[in-house]
Design a protein around this motif. Sequence first.
Motif, PDB file in Angstrom:
ATOM      1  N   LEU A 150       0.836  -1.197   0.000  1.00 57.00           N
ATOM      2  CA  LEU A 150       0.000   0.000   0.000  1.00 57.00           C
ATOM      3  C   LEU A 150       0.874   1.251   0.000  1.00 57.00           C
ATOM      4  CD1 LEU A 150      -2.757  -0.973   2.615  1.00 57.00           C
ATOM      5  CD2 LEU A 150      -3.013  -0.808   0.131  1.00 57.00           C
ATOM      6  N   GLY A 151       0.512   2.208  -0.815  1.00 55.85           N
ATOM      7  CA  GLY A 151       1.263   3.457  -0.874  1.00 55.85           C
ATOM      8  C   GLY A 151       2.454   3.445  -1.808  1.00 55.85           C
ATOM      9  N   THR A 152       2.669   2.341  -2.516  1.00 56.14           N
ATOM     10  CA  THR A 152       3.813   2.269  -3.439  1.00 56.14           C
ATOM     11  C   THR A 152       3.477   2.794  -4.830  1.00 56.14           C
ATOM     12  OG1 THR A 152       3.214   0.002  -4.065  1.00 56.14           O
ATOM     13  CG2 THR A 152       4.779   0.275  -2.243  1.00 56.14           C
ATOM     14  N   GLY A 153       2.199   2.972  -5.121  1.00 55.19           N
ATOM     15  CA  GLY A 153       1.793   3.429  -6.443  1.00 55.19           C
ATOM     16  C   GLY A 153       1.703   2.321  -7.479  1.00 55.19           C
ATOM     17  N   LEU A 154       1.881   1.060  -7.053  1.00 53.60           N
ATOM     18  CA  LEU A 154       1.784  -0.049  -7.994  1.00 53.60           C
ATOM     19  C   LEU A 154       0.342  -0.237  -8.450  1.00 53.60           C
ATOM     20  CD1 LEU A 154       3.962  -2.955  -6.542  1.00 53.60           C
ATOM     21  CD2 LEU A 154       4.431  -1.610  -8.579  1.00 53.60           C
ATOM     22  N   ILE A 204      -3.005  -2.389  -9.482  1.00 47.20           N
ATOM     23  CA  ILE A 204      -3.634  -3.533  -8.827  1.00 47.20           C
ATOM     24  C   ILE A 204      -3.097  -4.840  -9.393  1.00 47.20           C
ATOM     25  CG2 ILE A 204      -5.823  -4.777  -8.539  1.00 47.20           C
ATOM     26  CD1 ILE A 204      -7.218  -2.070  -8.385  1.00 47.20           C
ATOM     27  N   ARG A 205      -2.939  -4.904 -10.720  1.00 52.68           N
ATOM     28  CA  ARG A 205      -2.469  -6.151 -11.352  1.00 52.68           C
ATOM     29  C   ARG A 205      -1.063  -6.512 -10.869  1.00 52.68           C
ATOM     30  NH1 ARG A 205      -2.243  -2.370 -15.698  1.00 52.68           N
ATOM     31  NH2 ARG A 205      -0.078  -1.784 -16.139  1.00 52.68           N
ATOM     32  N   ASP A 206      -0.212  -5.495 -10.630  1.00 52.26           N
ATOM     33  CA  ASP A 206       1.155  -5.768 -10.164  1.00 52.26           C
ATOM     34  C   ASP A 206       1.151  -6.327  -8.739  1.00 52.26           C
ATOM     35  OD1 ASP A 206       2.015  -4.806 -12.581  1.00 52.26           O
ATOM     36  OD2 ASP A 206       2.585  -2.833 -11.819  1.00 52.26           O
ATOM     37  N   LYS A 207       0.285  -5.770  -7.888  1.00 50.69           N
ATOM     38  CA  LYS A 207       0.183  -6.269  -6.509  1.00 50.69           C
ATOM     39  C   LYS A 207      -0.325  -7.711  -6.491  1.00 50.69           C
ATOM     40  CE  LYS A 207      -0.779  -1.690  -4.549  1.00 50.69           C
ATOM     41  NZ  LYS A 207      -1.798  -0.835  -3.907  1.00 50.69           N
ATOM     42  N   LEU A 208      -1.318  -7.982  -7.318  1.00 50.30           N
ATOM     43  CA  LEU A 208      -1.843  -9.343  -7.402  1.00 50.30           C
ATOM     44  C   LEU A 208      -0.789 -10.306  -7.945  1.00 50.30           C
ATOM     45  CD1 LEU A 208      -5.442  -8.651  -8.777  1.00 50.30           C
ATOM     46  CD2 LEU A 208      -4.824  -9.373  -6.465  1.00 50.30           C
TER      47      LEU A 208
END
Length: 403
Positions: A332-336, A338-342
């Motif tokens: 959270l807060g990295t600006g990534l 949604i697809r990258d976090k998943l």
Amino acid sequence: MSAFLASPEQILLFGLASVFVYALLSNAIAKTIVTLPMIFTAIGYICSEPLDALISPEILNDGTRLLAEITLVLVLFSDASRVRFQAFKKTYSLALRMLSIGLPLTVLFGTVVVYALHPFGGLGVALLTAAVLTPTDAALGQTVVTGKTVPEELRNTINVESGLNDGLALPFILMGAILASSGIGGSHVDDLGKVILLQITLGPLIGLLLGWGFAKIMSAAQERQLMAEAAGGVAFLTVAFAAYFLSEAAGGNGFIAAFTAGMVFGNTYKSQIHFISEFMEGMGQLLTILSFFVFGAVLLPDGLAHVNWIPVTIAIFCLTVVRMVPIWVSLLGTGLEIRDKLFLGWFGPRGLASILFTLIIIDEYDFVGETSLLACVSMTVFLSIIAHGVTAAPMSKRIGAAR
């Protein structure tokens, strides 16, 4: 097949032939969804019955324990030696978040889930199971870290995280094992704090001193051209195993010592340490092959014998929400996107470290939930080998196209 594998020599020849054929076809195999862990887990499973019939349980147990110890010491030391303190925060900020926030949350979340589904072993077994299933293994989705379709930032993050989380999970594994065993002839509750403190403090201290001392001596020898460059591979083995054995003799944890020694050695040694990566490219792959063979031959059959809906459910949870939610929180807060976090959350395959930790813990500690741990780890690694192996190539292409 059992009739063909009627002697230890025939099993050995079958194994050697399998390794040779894999080496011959390695480039062709890399273009498919089939992976090294899939192949050698299957080969190990084929050999499981003949091995049980031909080799006594004591010899098989001693052999698997020795393989696990050697492999884990080398993996922990070599992975840690690649970390550079100065560049880590800036270059690997995502991995730092996943390791410092995501890893403890994964252990905590996993402990809650395991205890809720299987409270009979107590909190100790729940913590141990969650901790053993926290380390990830990039080898199960090799395309993700080697293929050029995945953005470099994500590739590096997955590679660094999988290289370090096995060492960072060790204190949690150790605490879980000691707590789980304390109720049946292990440490008394009053002594738990002392035992845990000794294990997690002596190891890092001894690793720090040996890693620093050996690196200084080797740097001086290298500067004076006393040491041949090729001898570095032999020297680093000395450092890794000296840290392990000295820590064990002093009452600390040898694996934590090997991990700490590798990290300090890599940051203290003045010359390039490519001799470690060169050694591990060949020997590391052989040890990985042997480890997945042992998983298929020893752990998987025993795990399947005790499997029911509970280990399967725990395995599915560990591979999905138990891993993905904490990673999401850590990013959270990295600006990534949604697809990258998943993507980063999904590609946390469970493999080599979970196998090795399980082999060692079951051999070293006695606790009520051994069969439950075995079934959970077997199911999780087995499902991970299939799920992450099959999805690595298509998801790598998709994330690259989306970027």
